[in-house]
Design a protein around this motif. Sequence first.
Motif, short mmCIF file in Angstrom:
data_model
loop_
_atom_site.label_atom_id
_atom_site.label_comp_id
_atom_site.label_asym_id
_atom_site.label_seq_id
_atom_site.Cartn_x
_atom_site.Cartn_y
_atom_site.Cartn_z
N ILE A 80 46.25 43.89 51.88
CA ILE A 80 45.50 42.74 52.31
C ILE A 80 43.99 43.02 52.83
O ILE A 80 42.78 42.18 52.53
CB ILE A 80 46.08 41.49 52.99
N GLN A 93 48.10 35.73 45.16
CA GLN A 93 46.93 35.21 45.74
C GLN A 93 46.42 34.24 44.99
O GLN A 93 45.76 33.25 45.12
CB GLN A 93 46.12 36.31 46.28
N VAL A 97 48.68 30.14 46.39
CA VAL A 97 47.81 30.52 47.62
C VAL A 97 48.99 30.17 48.86
O VAL A 97 48.63 30.97 49.79
CB VAL A 97 46.52 29.52 47.66
N ALA A 98 49.64 29.10 48.91
CA ALA A 98 50.31 28.77 49.93
C ALA A 98 51.55 30.02 50.26
O ALA A 98 51.56 30.40 51.46
CB ALA A 98 51.25 27.45 49.69
N GLU A 101 49.66 33.07 51.63
CA GLU A 101 49.06 32.67 53.19
C GLU A 101 50.30 33.06 54.02
O GLU A 101 50.13 33.48 54.99
CB GLU A 101 48.48 31.52 53.40
N LYS A 104 51.06 36.67 54.15
CA LYS A 104 50.03 37.46 54.98
C LYS A 104 50.30 37.28 56.29
O LYS A 104 50.12 37.95 57.29
CB LYS A 104 48.70 36.64 54.65
N ALA A 105 50.89 35.83 56.80
CA ALA A 105 50.99 35.83 58.10
C ALA A 105 52.26 36.55 58.43
O ALA A 105 52.27 37.01 59.71
CB ALA A 105 51.44 34.21 58.24
N ARG A 112 49.78 31.31 60.19
CA ARG A 112 48.68 30.60 59.29
C ARG A 112 47.49 29.56 60.34
O ARG A 112 48.11 29.06 61.26
CB ARG A 112 49.53 29.76 58.19
N THR A 122 57.20 29.28 57.88
CA THR A 122 56.41 30.48 57.12
C THR A 122 57.25 31.24 56.34
O THR A 122 57.02 31.75 55.32
CB THR A 122 55.56 31.29 58.22
#
Length: 134
Positions: A80, A93, A97-98, A101, A104-105, A112, A122
Amino acid sequence: MVPIDVSAADAQKDESLQVASIITHGNVLFGARSLVNDKPLYEIGGPLLQAALNQATSQGEQPQAIASLDGLCEWTTSCIEGRGSSDALDALQAEDVASFEAVKAIATGVPRAGHSVVGVGTYRDGEVGWKRIA
């Protein structure tokens, strides 16, 4: 979790007195971590985990745990941040996107946007993404 000579009230006022934490949501346990830099969770978290398990089973349900895999999270974070690459992560990505994200969190431990914790939602939202990149 706090040392035996520290009251829960004092620990709530002064977070530096806390040594470990875990979040329970019904019968789901997540977010276990050591708050002491030189002590890994496996050395100090036993009593905390037992208390969380007791709470999680208090309504008769089977406890469930959600956990991040440190090595996979470190690798994902490096991708990332541009220190590595992953075609699967790039596709995630671009396409979802959801889910990206949420992944990533979880990988970075940073909630997020609009959220205060990396919690059950999450992990739920990131499940498909983790399966794609793992």
